[in-house]
Design a protein around this motif. Sequence first.
Motif, PDB file in Angstrom:
ATOM      1  N   MET A 171      90.830 -41.286 -21.093  1.00  0.00           N
ATOM      2  CA  MET A 171      90.329 -42.324 -21.958  1.00  0.00           C
ATOM      3  C   MET A 171      90.023 -43.596 -21.163  1.00  0.00           C
ATOM      4  SD  MET A 171      89.487 -43.061 -24.937  1.00  0.00           S
ATOM      5  CE  MET A 171      90.060 -43.064 -26.559  1.00  0.00           C
ATOM      6  N   LEU A 172      90.894 -43.926 -20.219  1.00  0.00           N
ATOM      7  CA  LEU A 172      90.654 -45.124 -19.425  1.00  0.00           C
ATOM      8  C   LEU A 172      89.480 -44.920 -18.473  1.00  0.00           C
ATOM      9  CD1 LEU A 172      94.290 -46.262 -18.600  1.00  0.00           C
ATOM     10  CD2 LEU A 172      92.689 -47.295 -20.180  1.00  0.00           C
ATOM     11  N   GLY A 173      89.246 -43.685 -18.067  1.00  0.00           N
ATOM     12  CA  GLY A 173      88.097 -43.408 -17.205  1.00  0.00           C
ATOM     13  C   GLY A 173      86.782 -43.671 -17.918  1.00  0.00           C
ATOM     14  N   ILE A 174      86.721 -43.337 -19.190  1.00  0.00           N
ATOM     15  CA  ILE A 174      85.507 -43.595 -19.972  1.00  0.00           C
ATOM     16  C   ILE A 174      85.303 -45.090 -20.156  1.00  0.00           C
ATOM     17  CG2 ILE A 174      84.457 -43.282 -22.247  1.00  0.00           C
ATOM     18  CD1 ILE A 174      85.901 -40.568 -22.368  1.00  0.00           C
ATOM     19  N   ALA A 175      86.392 -45.804 -20.422  1.00  0.00           N
ATOM     20  CA  ALA A 175      86.293 -47.269 -20.568  1.00  0.00           C
ATOM     21  C   ALA A 175      85.847 -47.907 -19.258  1.00  0.00           C
ATOM     22  CB  ALA A 175      87.633 -47.839 -21.018  1.00  0.00           C
ATOM     23  N   ALA A 176      86.326 -47.377 -18.130  1.00  0.00           N
ATOM     24  CA  ALA A 176      85.901 -47.898 -16.830  1.00  0.00           C
ATOM     25  C   ALA A 176      84.417 -47.653 -16.612  1.00  0.00           C
ATOM     26  CB  ALA A 176      86.718 -47.252 -15.709  1.00  0.00           C
ATOM     27  N   ALA A 177      83.930 -46.469 -16.993  1.00  0.00           N
ATOM     28  CA  ALA A 177      82.504 -46.174 -16.833  1.00  0.00           C
ATOM     29  C   ALA A 177      81.652 -47.106 -17.683  1.00  0.00           C
ATOM     30  CB  ALA A 177      82.239 -44.715 -17.212  1.00  0.00           C
ATOM     31  N   VAL A 178      82.102 -47.406 -18.889  1.00  0.00           N
ATOM     32  CA  VAL A 178      81.362 -48.330 -19.755  1.00  0.00           C
ATOM     33  C   VAL A 178      81.332 -49.726 -19.138  1.00  0.00           C
ATOM     34  CG1 VAL A 178      81.417 -49.486 -22.000  1.00  0.00           C
ATOM     35  CG2 VAL A 178      81.759 -47.025 -21.869  1.00  0.00           C
ATOM     36  N   LEU A 179      82.449 -50.177 -18.593  1.00  0.00           N
ATOM     37  CA  LEU A 179      82.480 -51.500 -17.969  1.00  0.00           C
ATOM     38  C   LEU A 179      81.601 -51.558 -16.726  1.00  0.00           C
ATOM     39  CD1 LEU A 179      86.196 -52.608 -18.340  1.00  0.00           C
ATOM     40  CD2 LEU A 179      84.191 -53.552 -19.464  1.00  0.00           C
ATOM     41  N   PHE A 180      81.567 -50.476 -15.949  1.00  0.00           N
ATOM     42  CA  PHE A 180      80.678 -50.441 -14.789  1.00  0.00           C
ATOM     43  C   PHE A 180      79.219 -50.520 -15.227  1.00  0.00           C
ATOM     44  CE2 PHE A 180      84.077 -48.047 -12.304  1.00  0.00           C
ATOM     45  CZ  PHE A 180      84.486 -49.190 -11.660  1.00  0.00           C
ATOM     46  N   PHE A 181      78.873 -49.840 -16.317  1.00  0.00           N
ATOM     47  CA  PHE A 181      77.507 -49.882 -16.819  1.00  0.00           C
ATOM     48  C   PHE A 181      77.146 -51.281 -17.307  1.00  0.00           C
ATOM     49  CE2 PHE A 181      74.325 -49.194 -20.199  1.00  0.00           C
ATOM     50  CZ  PHE A 181      73.311 -48.673 -19.406  1.00  0.00           C
ATOM     51  N   VAL A 182      78.077 -51.944 -17.993  1.00  0.00           N
ATOM     52  CA  VAL A 182      77.825 -53.309 -18.457  1.00  0.00           C
ATOM     53  C   VAL A 182      77.648 -54.248 -17.268  1.00  0.00           C
ATOM     54  CG1 VAL A 182      78.882 -55.271 -19.664  1.00  0.00           C
ATOM     55  CG2 VAL A 182      78.937 -52.998 -20.690  1.00  0.00           C
ATOM     56  N   ALA A 183      78.482 -54.077 -16.236  1.00  0.00           N
ATOM     57  CA  ALA A 183      78.345 -54.901 -15.038  1.00  0.00           C
ATOM     58  C   ALA A 183      77.004 -54.664 -14.368  1.00  0.00           C
ATOM     59  CB  ALA A 183      79.484 -54.613 -14.069  1.00  0.00           C
ATOM     60  N   PHE A 184      76.562 -53.403 -14.346  1.00  0.00           N
ATOM     61  CA  PHE A 184      75.251 -53.090 -13.772  1.00  0.00           C
ATOM     62  C   PHE A 184      74.135 -53.764 -14.563  1.00  0.00           C
ATOM     63  CE2 PHE A 184      71.465 -50.408 -13.982  1.00  0.00           C
ATOM     64  CZ  PHE A 184      71.039 -50.512 -12.668  1.00  0.00           C
ATOM     65  N   LEU A 185      74.217 -53.712 -15.887  1.00  0.00           N
ATOM     66  CA  LEU A 185      73.183 -54.346 -16.708  1.00  0.00           C
ATOM     67  C   LEU A 185      73.153 -55.854 -16.506  1.00  0.00           C
ATOM     68  CD1 LEU A 185      73.374 -52.431 -20.102  1.00  0.00           C
ATOM     69  CD2 LEU A 185      71.632 -52.265 -18.324  1.00  0.00           C
ATOM     70  N   VAL A 219      93.524 -42.983 -12.697  1.00  0.00           N
ATOM     71  CA  VAL A 219      93.879 -42.114 -11.573  1.00  0.00           C
ATOM     72  C   VAL A 219      95.397 -42.036 -11.419  1.00  0.00           C
ATOM     73  CG1 VAL A 219      93.731 -41.921  -9.049  1.00  0.00           C
ATOM     74  CG2 VAL A 219      91.705 -42.450 -10.385  1.00  0.00           C
ATOM     75  N   ALA A 220      96.105 -43.110 -11.757  1.00  0.00           N
ATOM     76  CA  ALA A 220      97.560 -43.114 -11.674  1.00  0.00           C
ATOM     77  C   ALA A 220      98.211 -42.291 -12.783  1.00  0.00           C
ATOM     78  CB  ALA A 220      98.073 -44.544 -11.728  1.00  0.00           C
ATOM     79  N   GLY A 221      97.446 -41.888 -13.780  1.00  0.00           N
ATOM     80  CA  GLY A 221      97.988 -41.053 -14.845  1.00  0.00           C
ATOM     81  C   GLY A 221      98.345 -41.805 -16.105  1.00  0.00           C
ATOM     82  N   ILE A 222      98.115 -43.097 -16.123  1.00  0.00           N
ATOM     83  CA  ILE A 222      98.415 -43.893 -17.318  1.00  0.00           C
ATOM     84  C   ILE A 222      97.246 -43.762 -18.281  1.00  0.00           C
ATOM     85  CG2 ILE A 222      98.827 -46.237 -18.167  1.00  0.00           C
ATOM     86  CD1 ILE A 222     100.053 -46.819 -15.420  1.00  0.00           C
ATOM     87  N   GLY A 223      97.535 -43.499 -19.539  1.00  0.00           N
ATOM     88  CA  GLY A 223      96.487 -43.380 -20.535  1.00  0.00           C
ATOM     89  C   GLY A 223      95.807 -42.028 -20.561  1.00  0.00           C
ATOM     90  N   SER A 224      96.422 -41.035 -19.921  1.00  0.00           N
ATOM     91  CA  SER A 224      95.796 -39.719 -19.878  1.00  0.00           C
ATOM     92  C   SER A 224      96.077 -38.899 -21.131  1.00  0.00           C
ATOM     93  CB  SER A 224      96.267 -38.952 -18.644  1.00  0.00           C
ATOM     94  OG  SER A 224      97.671 -38.791 -18.679  1.00  0.00           O
ATOM     95  N   GLY A 225      96.947 -39.368 -21.956  1.00  0.00           N
ATOM     96  CA  GLY A 225      97.235 -38.667 -23.200  1.00  0.00           C
ATOM     97  C   GLY A 225      98.737 -38.602 -23.435  1.00  0.00           C
ATOM     98  N   TRP A 226      99.107 -38.231 -24.639  1.00  0.00           N
ATOM     99  CA  TRP A 226     100.503 -38.164 -24.998  1.00  0.00           C
ATOM    100  C   TRP A 226     100.989 -36.748 -24.738  1.00  0.00           C
ATOM    101  CZ3 TRP A 226     103.216 -36.007 -29.391  1.00  0.00           C
ATOM    102  CH2 TRP A 226     104.540 -36.442 -29.478  1.00  0.00           C
TER     103      TRP A 226
END
Length: 58
Positions: free
Chosen positions: A1-15, A44-51
Amino acid sequence: MLGIAAAVLFFVAFLINAAEITTNHAFSSGNVMLLGLTLLALHVAGIGSGWAGPRRRR
């Protein structure tokens, strides 16, 4: 889930960078990119990967 949020933030930064949008200092492309890197590091550290739930021992 955090990986998807990171990708969205990278896209916003690119725009922001590609369109040369003027923003205040809090939402500059560099700061948004650093937030994305923070989320990616947490992913990558495993935080937010799911319950995982409780595990049973046998």
